[in-house]
Design an enzyme around this catalytic site. Sequence first.
Site, mmCIF file in Angstrom:
data_model
loop_
_atom_site.group_PDB
_atom_site.id
_atom_site.type_symbol
_atom_site.label_atom_id
_atom_site.label_comp_id
_atom_site.label_asym_id
_atom_site.label_seq_id
_atom_site.Cartn_x
_atom_site.Cartn_y
_atom_site.Cartn_z
ATOM 1 N N HIS A 124 42.770 29.929 33.987
ATOM 2 C CA HIS A 124 42.045 29.073 34.929
ATOM 3 C C HIS A 124 41.123 29.884 35.834
ATOM 4 O O HIS A 124 41.584 30.749 36.581
ATOM 5 C CB HIS A 124 43.008 28.298 35.850
ATOM 6 C CG HIS A 124 44.234 27.772 35.185
ATOM 7 N ND1 HIS A 124 44.252 26.606 34.469
ATOM 8 C CD2 HIS A 124 45.496 28.254 35.145
ATOM 9 C CE1 HIS A 124 45.474 26.384 34.010
ATOM 10 N NE2 HIS A 124 46.244 27.372 34.403
ATOM 11 N N ALA A 141 45.563 31.815 38.263
ATOM 12 C CA ALA A 141 44.355 31.035 38.527
ATOM 13 C C ALA A 141 43.492 31.714 39.590
ATOM 14 O O ALA A 141 43.983 32.160 40.622
ATOM 15 C CB ALA A 141 44.729 29.633 38.978
ATOM 16 N N ASN A 147 33.437 43.927 38.904
ATOM 17 C CA ASN A 147 32.973 45.040 38.072
ATOM 18 C C ASN A 147 31.786 45.804 38.648
ATOM 19 O O ASN A 147 31.284 46.727 38.016
ATOM 20 C CB ASN A 147 32.604 44.531 36.677
ATOM 21 C CG ASN A 147 31.455 43.543 36.694
ATOM 22 O OD1 ASN A 147 31.123 42.958 37.735
ATOM 23 N ND2 ASN A 147 30.831 43.351 35.541
#
Length: 228
Positions: A124, A141, A147
Site C-alpha cells: 500500500h 503502508a 533515493n
Amino acid sequence: MIASDLWQFPETLVAFRAHFADNAAPWEWVRRIAVALKALDWSNYPLRTDLPPGVHVKGQVYLHPTVKLPPYAVIEGPCWIGPECDIRPSAYIRGNVIAARGCTLGNSCEYKNALLLDGVETAHFNYVGDTVLGNKAHLGAGVICANLKLARDEVLVTTAADSRVETGLRKLGALVGDAAEVGCNSVLQPGTILGPRSAVISMPFHGYLAPDTLVRVKQQFGFMKRPR
C-alpha cells in the site's frame, strides 16, 4: 560488507544470476539492475496477450502467466515480473524493475530501478526507487524508500563496521535485508541498510541497522534499539 550479508539470491532469478555477485558491495546490485535487463534475451519472454484494458504497458515488459493483474496499472519497461506476483490497482512500474516469485506490488505504489527478491510485500502506497528488497521483506503502508538527498550529491552509506563508504551513486534508496520489516509511514533515508530480520517501527530512519535488531522512537526523544 558484501551482498550475501543481506540477501540470498533466489533461484527464481536464475536468468539474472551472472549480474548479481554475492561478494559485490550491496549498493552495486542497484547499478546492475539496468545492466541485467539490457542483457536479457527478450525473445524468450514474450508480452502477455491477456492484459486487462486498463493496464497500460510500454517497452520491454515480461509478466509471467501466473502474475495477477489489476483492472488498471501502468507498467513501463524494461521490466521483468516473475511467477505468482500480485500487481494491484494503480501500481506504477516505471522501468528497470525486476520482481522474483510471489511479490506483492501494491495499490498506488511506485517502483523505479528496483530489485525485489522472493516474497517481497509492498502492499500500500509505497515508493521503491533505486532499492533492493530482500526475500520476504515487508514494507508497511506508506513506507518511502527515499533515493535522493536534499543536496542532490553522492549518497554515502554506513556499514556494519560503522564506517562511511562512498557509493558513487547520486540516487540510492534502501538496501533491505531478507525478512526485514518496516513499519507504516516510515521513511528510509537515502542509503539506509537494514540487516536481515531487522525491524524499523514507524519512524524516519537513516544509517545501518544490524541483523535481528529492532529500532523505534522512544518518548519522542532519540531512538531505542534492542534485539528483535
